[in-house]
Design a protein around this motif. Structure first.
Motif, PDB file in Angstrom:
ATOM      1  N   GLY A  38      42.609  49.344  25.237  1.00 39.35           N
ATOM      2  CA  GLY A  38      41.200  49.448  24.873  1.00 39.35           C
ATOM      3  C   GLY A  38      40.435  50.391  25.778  1.00 39.35           C
ATOM      4  N   ASP A  39      39.114  50.369  25.639  1.00 39.24           N
ATOM      5  CA  ASP A  39      38.242  51.283  26.369  1.00 39.24           C
ATOM      6  C   ASP A  39      37.768  50.716  27.702  1.00 39.24           C
ATOM      7  OD1 ASP A  39      38.210  53.208  24.266  1.00 39.24           O
ATOM      8  OD2 ASP A  39      36.864  51.895  23.169  1.00 39.24           O
ATOM      9  N   VAL A  40      38.040  49.450  27.967  1.00 40.18           N
ATOM     10  CA  VAL A  40      37.542  48.809  29.176  1.00 40.18           C
ATOM     11  C   VAL A  40      38.689  48.083  29.861  1.00 40.18           C
ATOM     12  CG1 VAL A  40      35.863  47.198  30.151  1.00 40.18           C
ATOM     13  CG2 VAL A  40      35.306  48.467  28.075  1.00 40.18           C
ATOM     14  N   ASN A  41      38.795  48.252  31.191  1.00 42.43           N
ATOM     15  CA  ASN A  41      39.834  47.579  31.954  1.00 42.43           C
ATOM     16  C   ASN A  41      39.280  46.278  32.516  1.00 42.43           C
ATOM     17  OD1 ASN A  41      41.912  46.774  33.591  1.00 42.43           O
ATOM     18  ND2 ASN A  41      41.608  48.370  35.119  1.00 42.43           N
ATOM     19  N   LEU A  42      39.417  45.196  31.751  1.00 43.83           N
ATOM     20  CA  LEU A  42      38.884  43.905  32.193  1.00 43.83           C
ATOM     21  C   LEU A  42      39.817  43.218  33.174  1.00 43.83           C
ATOM     22  CD1 LEU A  42      37.492  42.727  28.778  1.00 43.83           C
ATOM     23  CD2 LEU A  42      36.190  43.550  30.726  1.00 43.83           C
ATOM     24  N   ASP A  43      41.130  43.415  33.018  1.00 39.40           N
ATOM     25  CA  ASP A  43      42.053  42.825  33.979  1.00 39.40           C
ATOM     26  C   ASP A  43      41.801  43.362  35.383  1.00 39.40           C
ATOM     27  OD1 ASP A  43      43.321  41.178  32.203  1.00 39.40           O
ATOM     28  OD2 ASP A  43      44.925  42.584  31.745  1.00 39.40           O
ATOM     29  N   GLY A  44      41.273  44.576  35.462  1.00 44.69           N
ATOM     30  CA  GLY A  44      40.969  45.151  36.766  1.00 44.69           C
ATOM     31  C   GLY A  44      39.930  44.372  37.543  1.00 44.69           C
ATOM     32  N   LEU A  45      39.139  43.561  36.860  1.00 42.87           N
ATOM     33  CA  LEU A  45      38.141  42.732  37.548  1.00 42.87           C
ATOM     34  C   LEU A  45      38.792  41.673  38.423  1.00 42.87           C
ATOM     35  CD1 LEU A  45      35.571  42.206  34.643  1.00 42.87           C
ATOM     36  CD2 LEU A  45      35.332  43.719  36.619  1.00 42.87           C
ATOM     37  N   LEU A  46      40.064  41.379  38.167  1.00 40.27           N
ATOM     38  CA  LEU A  46      40.779  40.383  38.962  1.00 40.27           C
ATOM     39  C   LEU A  46      41.435  40.983  40.193  1.00 40.27           C
ATOM     40  CD1 LEU A  46      42.472  38.358  36.076  1.00 40.27           C
ATOM     41  CD2 LEU A  46      40.387  37.799  37.330  1.00 40.27           C
ATOM     42  N   VAL A  47      41.317  42.297  40.369  1.00 42.87           N
ATOM     43  CA  VAL A  47      41.899  42.970  41.525  1.00 42.87           C
ATOM     44  C   VAL A  47      40.834  43.116  42.599  1.00 42.87           C
ATOM     45  CG1 VAL A  47      43.007  45.080  42.360  1.00 42.87           C
ATOM     46  CG2 VAL A  47      43.534  44.213  40.074  1.00 42.87           C
ATOM     47  N   GLY A  74      51.217  36.893  31.816  1.00 41.12           N
ATOM     48  CA  GLY A  74      50.889  36.531  33.197  1.00 41.12           C
ATOM     49  C   GLY A  74      51.054  37.673  34.184  1.00 41.12           C
ATOM     50  N   LYS A  75      51.125  38.913  33.701  1.00 39.60           N
ATOM     51  CA  LYS A  75      51.337  40.064  34.589  1.00 39.60           C
ATOM     52  C   LYS A  75      50.250  40.186  35.651  1.00 39.60           C
ATOM     53  CE  LYS A  75      51.332  43.344  31.566  1.00 39.60           C
ATOM     54  NZ  LYS A  75      50.963  42.479  30.415  1.00 39.60           N
ATOM     55  N   THR A  76      48.989  40.063  35.246  1.00 39.25           N
ATOM     56  CA  THR A  76      47.897  40.265  36.197  1.00 39.25           C
ATOM     57  C   THR A  76      47.845  39.129  37.210  1.00 39.25           C
ATOM     58  OG1 THR A  76      46.674  41.415  34.452  1.00 39.25           O
ATOM     59  CG2 THR A  76      45.439  40.775  36.401  1.00 39.25           C
ATOM     60  N   THR A  77      48.224  37.926  36.804  1.00 42.37           N
ATOM     61  CA  THR A  77      48.331  36.813  37.753  1.00 42.37           C
ATOM     62  C   THR A  77      49.365  37.132  38.817  1.00 42.37           C
ATOM     63  OG1 THR A  77      47.695  35.198  36.071  1.00 42.37           O
ATOM     64  CG2 THR A  77      48.885  34.365  37.989  1.00 42.37           C
ATOM     65  N   LEU A  78      50.525  37.633  38.391  1.00 40.54           N
ATOM     66  CA  LEU A  78      51.561  38.013  39.350  1.00 40.54           C
ATOM     67  C   LEU A  78      51.080  39.149  40.236  1.00 40.54           C
ATOM     68  CD1 LEU A  78      54.442  37.773  40.432  1.00 40.54           C
ATOM     69  CD2 LEU A  78      55.162  39.374  38.635  1.00 40.54           C
ATOM     70  N   LEU A  79      50.389  40.117  39.658  1.00 45.79           N
ATOM     71  CA  LEU A  79      49.887  41.255  40.431  1.00 45.79           C
ATOM     72  C   LEU A  79      48.969  40.780  41.557  1.00 45.79           C
ATOM     73  CD1 LEU A  79      49.474  44.302  40.892  1.00 45.79           C
ATOM     74  CD2 LEU A  79      47.652  44.217  39.167  1.00 45.79           C
ATOM     75  N   ALA A  80      48.065  39.848  41.257  1.00 47.51           N
ATOM     76  CA  ALA A  80      47.145  39.333  42.281  1.00 47.51           C
ATOM     77  C   ALA A  80      47.914  38.674  43.420  1.00 47.51           C
ATOM     78  CB  ALA A  80      46.162  38.350  41.653  1.00 47.51           C
ATOM     79  N   LYS A  81      48.961  37.940  43.104  1.00 45.70           N
ATOM     80  CA  LYS A  81      49.772  37.292  44.133  1.00 45.70           C
ATOM     81  C   LYS A  81      50.515  38.326  44.977  1.00 45.70           C
ATOM     82  CE  LYS A  81      50.480  33.213  41.198  1.00 45.70           C
ATOM     83  NZ  LYS A  81      49.599  32.307  41.957  1.00 45.70           N
ATOM     84  N   LEU A  82      51.036  39.366  44.325  1.00 43.06           N
ATOM     85  CA  LEU A  82      51.737  40.415  45.058  1.00 43.06           C
ATOM     86  C   LEU A  82      50.797  41.150  46.009  1.00 43.06           C
ATOM     87  CD1 LEU A  82      53.956  41.878  42.190  1.00 43.06           C
ATOM     88  CD2 LEU A  82      54.790  40.786  44.284  1.00 43.06           C
ATOM     89  N   ILE A  83      49.571  41.415  45.560  1.00 41.95           N
ATOM     90  CA  ILE A  83      48.599  42.089  46.417  1.00 41.95           C
ATOM     91  C   ILE A  83      48.328  41.258  47.668  1.00 41.95           C
ATOM     92  CG2 ILE A  83      46.167  42.746  46.591  1.00 41.95           C
ATOM     93  CD1 ILE A  83      46.377  43.720  43.682  1.00 41.95           C
ATOM     94  N   ASP A  84      48.117  39.950  47.493  1.00 43.05           N
ATOM     95  CA  ASP A  84      47.920  39.065  48.647  1.00 43.05           C
ATOM     96  C   ASP A  84      49.121  39.137  49.591  1.00 43.05           C
ATOM     97  OD1 ASP A  84      45.457  38.205  47.804  1.00 43.05           O
ATOM     98  OD2 ASP A  84      46.184  36.352  46.883  1.00 43.05           O
ATOM     99  N   TYR A  85      50.307  39.094  49.027  1.00 46.88           N
ATOM    100  CA  TYR A  85      51.546  39.095  49.820  1.00 46.88           C
ATOM    101  C   TYR A  85      51.666  40.363  50.653  1.00 46.88           C
ATOM    102  CZ  TYR A  85      56.624  39.144  50.683  1.00 46.88           C
ATOM    103  OH  TYR A  85      57.867  39.206  51.263  1.00 46.88           O
ATOM    104  N   TRP A  86      51.429  41.510  50.024  1.00 50.30           N
ATOM    105  CA  TRP A  86      51.556  42.776  50.743  1.00 50.30           C
ATOM    106  C   TRP A  86      50.462  42.937  51.784  1.00 50.30           C
ATOM    107  CZ3 TRP A  86      52.637  44.788  45.294  1.00 50.30           C
ATOM    108  CH2 TRP A  86      54.020  44.880  45.073  1.00 50.30           C
ATOM    109  N   GLN A  87      49.250  42.533  51.458  1.00 52.47           N
ATOM    110  CA  GLN A  87      48.154  42.657  52.424  1.00 52.47           C
ATOM    111  C   GLN A  87      48.390  41.777  53.644  1.00 52.47           C
ATOM    112  OE1 GLN A  87      44.624  41.917  50.011  1.00 52.47           O
ATOM    113  NE2 GLN A  87      44.198  44.112  49.954  1.00 52.47           N
ATOM    114  N   GLU A  88      48.925  40.583  53.427  1.00 49.11           N
ATOM    115  CA  GLU A  88      49.241  39.704  54.548  1.00 49.11           C
ATOM    116  C   GLU A  88      50.323  40.300  55.438  1.00 49.11           C
ATOM    117  OE1 GLU A  88      50.224  35.988  52.767  1.00 49.11           O
ATOM    118  OE2 GLU A  88      48.155  35.554  52.126  1.00 49.11           O
ATOM    119  N   ALA A  89      51.151  41.177  54.856  1.00 47.81           N
ATOM    120  CA  ALA A  89      52.192  41.857  55.622  1.00 47.81           C
ATOM    121  C   ALA A  89      51.675  43.142  56.272  1.00 47.81           C
ATOM    122  CB  ALA A  89      53.381  42.185  54.723  1.00 47.81           C
ATOM    123  N   GLY A  90      50.365  43.410  56.130  1.00 52.01           N
ATOM    124  CA  GLY A  90      49.777  44.582  56.749  1.00 52.01           C
ATOM    125  C   GLY A  90      49.933  45.866  55.965  1.00 52.01           C
TER     126      GLY A  90
END
Length: 370
Positions: free
Chosen positions: A49-58, A22-38
């Motif tokens: 692997g050769d492709v960053n698919l989790d990055g699509l969730l950022v 669940g790392k990427t799920t937590l990362l998405a929540k942290l990004i929202d939290y920090w952005q809301e704080a400006g």
């Protein structure tokens, strides 16, 4: 004070946890939290692997650097310092999050970030590990395997433990989990969670001491978590993206089997992810959704993580596909840029040739759903 100031010390967070925890799920929540704080967060995302698919969730407005094709703590560790430096110089973020591949030993990753801090102004924050509670207990019952030992290392190195997927454990198993974690790491703050729903302010506070140091305290934390944070994620992460991804026209397979021997101090540097295999397959075109679902349902247990971007011949949308411990998930996405259809499988000693043949049959339309 912004990161562009010469005196600014950039906070850097390391996010650890086994594949599918669940790392990427937590990362998405942290990004929202920090952005809301400006604040302006930036991300360094590592994939075997050769492709960053989790990055699509950022979110696309979040600066992100990709370190692909190897583990930060091993084959591309020397690039980490360069990546951090370039990210700071180019984007001037207020903070950086390094999300390591689930196969990484976080202590060696921490060493890599520490080396970078010797010549850059970095504030290395406490390491956060997301624990797949149900899977950890399944491995604990067997008391063996390199995956179990790696998860123990990720737990021992953490200052904060997110005990994710606690809804899959009953109260007695939860007590066993807390006992195990307190034996492995009695000093870490322990926060039970479902879908990584946690109090992010509490998560990021430093110097509060261990939480859940006893079974009773941990059980109390669990009940609070279910009452306050047990709801499903209400954030919408169905973003469009324009991160750059290089495309390839052939199939790749990687097997990590590095052995670094021992250093003069007697420390064993044999990498605990030597058993991890990554198989990347680029699809030639749309595939039948039911046939693909059948292929996934028949995956061997040795394949414990899969992800991909897919176009189905019987639907009009593209999907981000994720799979962790027998549970598939599909989400509609609208990626921008040249992002190929691709699937990536991660596991231990599975038969790559057999899997490759099934994928080719899927592409040819001869792998028919029952």
């Amino acid at each position: 004070m912004k990161a562009s100031d010469e005196t600014y010390v950039t906070p850097i967070y390391i996010l650890s946890g086994f594949l599918g925890s669940g790392k990427t799920t937590l990362l998405a929540k942290l990004i929202d939290y920090w952005q809301e704080a400006g604040l302006k967060p930036a991300v360094i995302m590592n994939e075997l692997g050769d492709v960053n698919l989790d990055g699509l969730l950022v979110k696309q407005e979040v600066p992100m650097e990709e370190m692909l094709g190897g583990c930060i703590c091993c084959s591309i560790r020397g690039d980490l310092g360069v990546t951090i430096h370039e990210l700071i110089q180019k984007e001037h973020p207020d903070l950086i999050v390094v999300e390591a591949t689930g196969a990484a030993n976080p202590m060696e990753l921490l060493d890599g970030v520490t080396e970078t801090a010797l010549y850059m102004k970095l504030d290395i924050r406490p390491l956060i590990t997301v624990v797949d509670s149900a899977y950890l207990m399944e491995l604990f019952d067997r008391q063996q395997g390199k995956t179990y030992r790696l998860m123990q290392e990720q737990i021992r190195c953490a200052s904060v433990l997110i005990l994710n997927k606690t809804d899959l454990l009953d109260s007695s198993r939860m007590q066993e989990l807390l006992k195990l974690l307190n034996q492995s790491n009695p000093y870490a703050k322990k926060i039970p969670a479902v879908k990584c729903e946690v109090d992010l302010a509490e998560l990021l506070v430093e110097g509060e001491g261990a939480q859940g140091a006893t079974d009773e305290a941990g059980d109390q934390n669990l009940s609070q978590t279910h009452s306050h944070y047990g709801q499903s994620d209400s954030h919408n992460h169905n973003y469009t993206h324009n991160h750059s991804h290089s495309s390839h026209s052939h199939d790749h397979s990687h097997e990590h089997s590095h052995d670094h021997g021992q250093d003069p101090h007697g420390h064993d540097h044999h990498h605990t992810h030597s058993h991890v295999m990554v198989h990347t397959h680029y699809l030639s075109g749309p595939v039948d959704s039911k046939a693909f679902e059948q292929l996934i349902a028949e995956l061997p247990r040795d394949v414990y993580r899969a992800k991909g971007v897919l176009t189905f011949s019987d639907t009009s949308s593209r999907f981000l596909f994720q799979y962790a411990y027998r549970e598939p998930d599909f989400m509609k996405i609208t990626p921008q840029g040249d992002i190929p259809d691709v699937v990536v499988f991660i596991g231990e000693h599975f038969d790559k040739e057999e899997l490759s043949e099934k994928l080719k049959a899927l592409e040819a339309g001869t792998l028919l759903a029952e």
